[in-house]
Write an enzyme that holds these catalytic residues in place. Structure first.
Site, PDB file in Angstrom:
ATOM      1  CD  GLN A 257     -39.914  32.944  -3.869  1.00  0.00           C
ATOM      2  OE1 GLN A 257     -40.441  33.014  -4.788  1.00  0.00           O
ATOM      3  NE2 GLN A 257     -39.219  31.656  -3.859  1.00  0.00           N
ATOM      4  CG  HIS A 260     -41.862  29.653  -0.802  1.00  0.00           C
ATOM      5  ND1 HIS A 260     -42.228  28.304  -1.270  1.00  0.00           N
ATOM      6  CD2 HIS A 260     -41.905  30.432  -1.814  1.00  0.00           C
ATOM      7  CE1 HIS A 260     -42.253  28.365  -2.600  1.00  0.00           C
ATOM      8  NE2 HIS A 260     -42.150  29.622  -2.855  1.00  0.00           N
ATOM      9  CD  GLU A 326     -34.810  28.570  -4.063  1.00  0.00           C
ATOM     10  OE1 GLU A 326     -35.644  27.555  -4.457  1.00  0.00           O
ATOM     11  OE2 GLU A 326     -35.203  29.318  -3.355  1.00  0.00           O
ATOM     12  CG  HIS A 327     -36.330  31.901  -7.234  1.00  0.00           C
ATOM     13  ND1 HIS A 327     -36.576  31.288  -5.948  1.00  0.00           N
ATOM     14  CD2 HIS A 327     -36.628  30.818  -8.054  1.00  0.00           C
ATOM     15  CE1 HIS A 327     -37.067  30.170  -6.040  1.00  0.00           C
ATOM     16  NE2 HIS A 327     -37.224  29.998  -7.003  1.00  0.00           N
ATOM     17  CG  ASP A 360     -41.347  28.854  -7.661  1.00  0.00           C
ATOM     18  OD1 ASP A 360     -40.121  28.614  -7.763  1.00  0.00           O
ATOM     19  OD2 ASP A 360     -41.742  29.592  -6.627  1.00  0.00           O
ATOM     20  CG  HIS A 419      -0.758   0.874  -9.999  1.00  0.00           C
ATOM     21  ND1 HIS A 419      -0.820   0.482  -8.667  1.00  0.00           N
ATOM     22  CD2 HIS A 419      -1.834   1.667 -10.199  1.00  0.00           C
ATOM     23  CE1 HIS A 419      -2.150   0.675  -8.168  1.00  0.00           C
ATOM     24  NE2 HIS A 419      -2.777   1.266  -9.174  1.00  0.00           N
TER      25      HIS A 419
END
Length: 432
Positions: A257, A260, A326-327, A360, A419
């Site tokens: 990871q 990235h 996120e993960h 992914d 109304h």
């Protein structure tokens, strides 16, 4: 060096040396300037920034069928088969998701029929990142899912490579995923092209996909007139593990990871100090010997990695829920315990045989996921993001007789006399 937190029974064996990046005023100003220029000057502004940032200024930014066919031939049959496999899995899972989402119509009382229809967005623009890596899977995640949701028109943009044109395998993935139009243009100018409509490109209703900080800021600024999926920042992973876990396997998942980019967040949370220390040792061994992307991964490990030891699994759960990564990977002797209790994550990977790389790239779930704690209030990209839940009502004379007096009374109390008139007029019409 150990650093204790002001939290009960929690110790940091490794603490992040840098805080998460915040968008600088200069970045925001740059994005604003580009968006304004493209909005006012159209294709000439797109050309200017494409030349400036990517050294790319073709006769037409739209990719033609001959270029797509050439990309197919330049992609090996073996890689095409893998891309096709990934597309089939993502499409299949998206269709299963779609089957659970249904139109609704119900008579809530005599003469009152209420309902909703799930209607796809009419036009979607998908941004497929290039930059450090030509992200083939991103094309599949966005384009395929939009098409599974029933979006009639899906266009896609990807930046050119240094050699010019979209990376061949990436272009093959974009085409086979079902993009109706493909443009070789990247960055903020690509978001502007899709959102505003430039030259002969018709504007879209929604823009989706990941990207760098400039792309994320562009999505933030165009939101409103154009819809977006979510604001995705630097990639994140949080691994929950106990003494039963494999330290070397966890180290590999963290470093994978981290590749990235230097700002990727990688976190281990464990109730075993022995396991945590072993993971740190394995990470450093990988980096010092044979990790293939060590140049990038080492920066993320040094700057944004954290290793947290808790007294028990209840504290592990609290830490993970607070971070809302996120993960989230779970590698413990009782994965189901965490599965039943975790609520804040973009996507969950249960057991040592599951890894973020599967999600992914090819297993079927989507990899466009919330970051920066946004998992506390939203999920990732799926068919539901492309569907509008539109309600309607059908009312008979019998229903009017029941509903209108209550509506009129509430309107009177709110002093919204107009109304109230519209409600009472319907009673009068039916009585007369």
């Amino acid at each position: 060096m150990e650093k204790e937190l002001l939290l009960q029974d929690i110790i940091y064996l490794k603490h992040a040396e840098q805080e998460p990046e915040s968008e600088s005023p200069l970045l925001r100003q740059t994005v604003t300037s580009i968006l304004k220029d493209v909005h006012e000057n159209g294709i000439e502004a797109v050309r200017k920034y494409s030349q400036q940032f990517d050294s790319w200024n073709p006769v037409s930014f739209r990719v033609d069928s001959e270029t797509i066919e050439r990309a197919k031939q330049e992609t090996s049959p073996e890689l095409r088969a893998s891309i096709d496999f990934a597309r089939e899995q993502v499409h299949g899972f998206a269709m299963h998701q779609r089957s659970t989402m249904r139109d609704l119509e119900v008579e809530t009382m005599p003469g009152v029929v209420l309902g909703h229809k799930l209607i796809p967005v009419n036009a979607v623009g998908c941004y497929v990142p290039g930059g450090r890596y030509p992200l083939i899977a991103s094309a599949i995640m966005t384009i395929t899912t939009a098409k599974a949701a029933g979006v009639p028109r899906v266009i896609a943009c990807a930046p050119p490579t240094k050699e010019g044109g979209i990376h061949a395998a990436q272009l093959y993935a974009m085409a086979t995923a079902g993009a109706d139009e493909i443009y070789c243009v990247g960055g903020v100018q690509a978001l502007a092209l899709m959102s505003y409509g430039v030259d002969d490109v018709q504007p879209v209703d929604m823009v989706v996909g990941a990207g760098n900080a400039f792309v994320a800021e562009a999505k933030r600024q165009i939101f409103g007139p154009v819809g977006i999926d979510l604001l995705a920042g630097p990639s994140e992973v949080l691994v929950i593990a106990d003494e039963s876990a494999d330290a070397k396997l966890i180290a590999a998942d963290l470093l994978a990871q981290a590749e990235h980019g230097p700002t990727s967040q990688v976190i281990l949370v464990s109730d075993s100090e022995t396991l945590a220390k072993n993971v740190i040792n394995e990470v450093e061994l990988w980096l010092d010997t044979s990790w293939p992307t060590a140049e990038v991964s080492r920066q993320a490990w040094q700057n944004r990695a954290e290793v947290i030891v808790c007294a028990n699994r209840n504290e592990v759960l609290k830490v993970a829920e607070n971070i809302a990564s996120e993960h989230v990977e779970v590698q413990t002797s009782d994965d189901e315990w965490f599965f039943d209790r975790l609520t804040n994550y973009g996507s969950l990977f249960l057991g040592a045989r599951s890894t973020v790389a599967y999600g992914d790239k090819a297993i079927g779930t989507n990899h466009v996921l919330p970051t920066g704690g946004a998992a506390r209030y939203t999920g990732g990209l799926g068919v539901s993001k492309f569907l509008k839940t539109l309600t309607y009502q059908k009312v008979s004379a019998e229903g009017t007789k029941i509903v209108a007096p209550h509506v009129a009374a509430i309107c009177d109390a709110e002093m919204m006399a107009g109304h109230a008139i519209t409600a009472r007029m319907r009673i009068d019409r039916d009585q007369n």
